[in-house]
Enzyme design. Structure first.
Site, PDB file in Angstrom:
ATOM      1  N   ASP A  11     -46.470   3.738   6.129  1.00  0.00           N
ATOM      2  CA  ASP A  11     -45.957   2.167   5.653  1.00  0.00           C
ATOM      3  C   ASP A  11     -44.576   2.949   6.488  1.00  0.00           C
ATOM      4  OD1 ASP A  11     -44.721  -1.163   5.419  1.00  0.00           O
ATOM      5  OD2 ASP A  11     -43.716   0.759   3.430  1.00  0.00           O
ATOM      6  N   ASP A  14     -40.726   1.576   6.627  1.00  0.00           N
ATOM      7  CA  ASP A  14     -39.665   1.673   5.108  1.00  0.00           C
ATOM      8  C   ASP A  14     -39.795   1.677   4.195  1.00  0.00           C
ATOM      9  OD1 ASP A  14     -38.820  -0.004   7.585  1.00  0.00           O
ATOM     10  OD2 ASP A  14     -38.629  -1.654   7.319  1.00  0.00           O
TER      11      ASP A  14
END
Length: 185
Positions: free
Chosen positions: A7, A9
Protein backbone atom coordinates in the site's frame (compact mmCIF):
# COMPACT_ATOMS: atom_id res chain seq x y z
CA UNK A 1 9.93 -13.84 -10.02
CA UNK A 2 9.55 -12.58 -6.45
CA UNK A 3 7.03 -9.80 -6.00
CA UNK A 4 5.90 -7.69 -3.03
CA UNK A 5 2.73 -5.58 -3.04
CA UNK A 6 2.71 -2.44 -0.91
CA UNK A 7 0.00 0.00 0.00
CA UNK A 8 1.26 3.58 -0.37
CA UNK A 9 -0.07 5.99 2.27
CA UNK A 10 0.92 4.89 5.75
CA UNK A 11 3.37 2.28 4.46
CA UNK A 12 5.81 4.13 2.18
CA UNK A 13 4.88 7.70 3.10
CA UNK A 14 3.18 9.45 5.97
CA UNK A 15 -0.61 9.36 5.72
CA UNK A 16 -3.03 12.24 6.12
CA UNK A 17 -6.70 12.29 7.10
CA UNK A 18 -7.10 15.08 4.53
CA UNK A 19 -5.43 13.07 1.72
CA UNK A 20 -2.03 13.45 0.12
CA UNK A 21 -3.00 16.02 -2.51
CA UNK A 22 0.32 17.32 -3.83
CA UNK A 23 3.95 16.30 -4.18
CA UNK A 24 4.80 18.63 -1.28
CA UNK A 25 2.54 16.59 1.01
CA UNK A 26 4.15 13.28 0.02
CA UNK A 27 6.81 12.65 2.68
CA UNK A 28 8.46 9.22 2.96
CA UNK A 29 8.45 7.39 6.28
CA UNK A 30 12.09 7.15 7.41
CA UNK A 31 13.62 3.90 6.21
CA UNK A 32 10.78 2.95 3.84
CA UNK A 33 12.57 3.76 0.59
CA UNK A 34 15.76 2.09 1.80
CA UNK A 35 13.65 -0.99 2.65
CA UNK A 36 12.39 -1.05 -0.94
CA UNK A 37 16.00 -0.83 -2.14
CA UNK A 38 16.88 -3.85 0.01
CA UNK A 39 14.00 -5.78 -1.53
CA UNK A 40 15.27 -4.86 -5.00
CA UNK A 41 18.77 -6.00 -4.07
CA UNK A 42 17.27 -9.36 -3.06
CA UNK A 43 15.66 -9.64 -6.53
CA UNK A 44 12.15 -8.67 -5.44
CA UNK A 45 10.00 -6.57 -7.72
CA UNK A 46 7.97 -4.00 -5.81
CA UNK A 47 4.48 -2.90 -6.79
CA UNK A 48 2.21 -0.35 -5.13
CA UNK A 49 -1.57 -0.88 -4.87
CA UNK A 50 -3.32 2.21 -3.52
CA UNK A 51 -6.87 3.50 -3.14
CA UNK A 52 -7.05 7.15 -4.23
CA UNK A 53 -10.68 8.16 -3.74
CA UNK A 54 -9.61 11.82 -3.56
CA UNK A 55 -9.86 11.78 -7.35
CA UNK A 56 -13.54 10.75 -7.33
CA UNK A 57 -14.22 13.24 -4.55
CA UNK A 58 -12.66 16.08 -6.56
CA UNK A 59 -10.00 16.75 -3.90
CA UNK A 60 -7.16 16.32 -6.41
CA UNK A 61 -6.92 15.28 -10.05
CA UNK A 62 -4.99 12.69 -12.03
CA UNK A 63 -2.26 15.22 -12.88
CA UNK A 64 -1.64 15.82 -9.17
CA UNK A 65 -1.58 12.06 -8.53
CA UNK A 66 0.94 11.58 -11.34
CA UNK A 67 3.12 14.36 -9.89
CA UNK A 68 2.99 12.70 -6.46
CA UNK A 69 4.03 9.39 -7.99
CA UNK A 70 6.81 11.08 -9.95
CA UNK A 71 8.17 12.42 -6.67
CA UNK A 72 7.86 8.97 -5.07
CA UNK A 73 9.74 7.30 -7.95
CA UNK A 74 12.48 9.96 -7.90
CA UNK A 75 12.87 9.69 -4.12
CA UNK A 76 13.07 5.90 -4.38
CA UNK A 77 15.65 6.07 -7.16
CA UNK A 78 17.75 8.52 -5.14
CA UNK A 79 18.39 5.73 -2.60
CA UNK A 80 18.78 2.96 -5.19
CA UNK A 81 15.19 1.68 -4.99
CA UNK A 82 12.89 0.86 -7.88
CA UNK A 83 9.11 0.70 -7.72
CA UNK A 84 8.13 -1.38 -10.71
CA UNK A 85 4.55 -0.15 -11.01
CA UNK A 86 1.83 1.80 -9.23
CA UNK A 87 -1.75 0.59 -9.49
CA UNK A 88 -4.50 2.80 -8.10
CA UNK A 89 -8.25 2.90 -7.70
CA UNK A 90 -9.64 6.41 -8.38
CA UNK A 91 -13.17 5.52 -7.25
CA UNK A 92 -15.13 6.51 -4.16
CA UNK A 93 -16.28 3.87 -1.68
CA UNK A 94 -19.88 4.01 -2.99
CA UNK A 95 -18.90 3.55 -6.67
CA UNK A 96 -19.20 -0.26 -6.39
CA UNK A 97 -16.03 -0.90 -8.41
CA UNK A 98 -14.03 -4.11 -8.12
CA UNK A 99 -10.65 -2.36 -7.86
CA UNK A 100 -11.10 -0.47 -4.57
CA UNK A 101 -9.55 -2.42 -1.72
CA UNK A 102 -10.88 -4.51 0.06
CA UNK A 103 -12.15 -5.75 -3.32
CA UNK A 104 -9.47 -7.85 -5.05
CA UNK A 105 -9.69 -6.39 -8.57
CA UNK A 106 -6.51 -4.31 -8.36
CA UNK A 107 -4.55 -7.34 -7.13
CA UNK A 108 -5.92 -9.50 -9.94
CA UNK A 109 -4.75 -6.83 -12.40
CA UNK A 110 -1.27 -6.95 -10.83
CA UNK A 111 -1.20 -10.74 -11.15
CA UNK A 112 -2.14 -10.54 -14.83
CA UNK A 113 0.32 -7.73 -15.61
CA UNK A 114 3.24 -9.54 -13.96
CA UNK A 115 2.06 -13.06 -14.89
CA UNK A 116 2.30 -14.31 -11.30
CA UNK A 117 0.20 -16.22 -8.86
CA UNK A 118 -0.85 -14.16 -5.84
CA UNK A 119 -0.67 -17.18 -3.54
CA UNK A 120 1.83 -16.46 -0.78
CA UNK A 121 2.89 -13.05 -2.12
CA UNK A 122 3.50 -10.52 0.65
CA UNK A 123 0.78 -7.83 0.81
CA UNK A 124 1.89 -5.05 3.15
CA UNK A 125 -0.59 -2.47 4.36
CA UNK A 126 -1.67 -0.32 7.28
CA UNK A 127 -5.43 -0.78 7.00
CA UNK A 128 -7.83 -3.69 7.30
CA UNK A 129 -8.95 -3.24 3.68
CA UNK A 130 -5.37 -3.72 2.44
CA UNK A 131 -5.06 -6.98 4.35
CA UNK A 132 -8.54 -8.18 3.34
CA UNK A 133 -7.85 -7.59 -0.35
CA UNK A 134 -4.63 -9.56 -0.11
CA UNK A 135 -6.06 -12.35 2.01
CA UNK A 136 -8.99 -13.17 -0.31
CA UNK A 137 -6.58 -13.76 -3.21
CA UNK A 138 -4.10 -15.80 -1.17
CA UNK A 139 -1.48 -13.18 -0.36
CA UNK A 140 0.38 -13.30 2.95
CA UNK A 141 -0.95 -10.31 4.94
CA UNK A 142 1.52 -8.05 6.76
CA UNK A 143 0.36 -5.11 8.87
CA UNK A 144 2.70 -2.18 9.51
CA UNK A 145 1.99 -0.07 12.59
CA UNK A 146 2.78 3.17 10.79
CA UNK A 147 -0.06 5.18 9.24
CA UNK A 148 -3.36 3.71 10.40
CA UNK A 149 -1.69 0.43 11.40
CA UNK A 150 -1.74 0.83 15.18
CA UNK A 151 -5.48 1.66 15.09
CA UNK A 152 -6.08 -1.25 12.72
CA UNK A 153 -4.31 -3.64 15.11
CA UNK A 154 -6.22 -2.28 18.12
CA UNK A 155 -9.59 -2.80 16.38
CA UNK A 156 -8.81 -6.46 15.74
CA UNK A 157 -10.58 -8.67 13.24
CA UNK A 158 -7.48 -9.10 11.11
CA UNK A 159 -7.39 -11.85 8.48
CA UNK A 160 -5.95 -15.17 9.71
CA UNK A 161 -2.18 -15.34 9.44
CA UNK A 162 -1.67 -11.56 9.60
CA UNK A 163 1.61 -10.61 11.21
CA UNK A 164 2.38 -7.07 12.38
CA UNK A 165 5.63 -5.13 12.36
CA UNK A 166 6.59 -1.61 13.46
CA UNK A 167 7.21 -0.41 9.88
CA UNK A 168 8.09 -1.44 6.34
CA UNK A 169 11.78 -1.80 7.19
CA UNK A 170 10.93 -4.39 9.87
CA UNK A 171 8.73 -6.38 7.45
CA UNK A 172 11.55 -6.36 4.92
CA UNK A 173 13.99 -7.58 7.61
CA UNK A 174 11.60 -10.50 8.18
CA UNK A 175 11.09 -11.25 4.47
CA UNK A 176 14.79 -11.26 3.73
CA UNK A 177 15.45 -13.69 6.58
CA UNK A 178 12.62 -16.02 5.51
CA UNK A 179 13.32 -18.87 3.09
CA UNK A 180 13.14 -17.50 -0.45
CA UNK A 181 11.15 -20.51 -1.66
CA UNK A 182 8.08 -19.41 0.31
CA UNK A 183 7.84 -16.17 -1.67
CA UNK A 184 8.96 -17.39 -5.08
CA UNK A 185 6.28 -17.15 -7.75
Amino acid sequence: MKLVILDRDGVINFDSDTFIKSPEEWIPIPGSLEAIARLNQADYRVVVATNQSGIARGIFNIMALNAIHQKMHAAAQSVGAEIDAVFFCPHAADDSCDCRKPQPGMLHTIAKRFDVSLKGLPMIGDSLRDLQAGFVVGCAPYLVLTGKGAKTLAKGGLPPGTTSYPDLAAVVDHLLKAPALIYAV
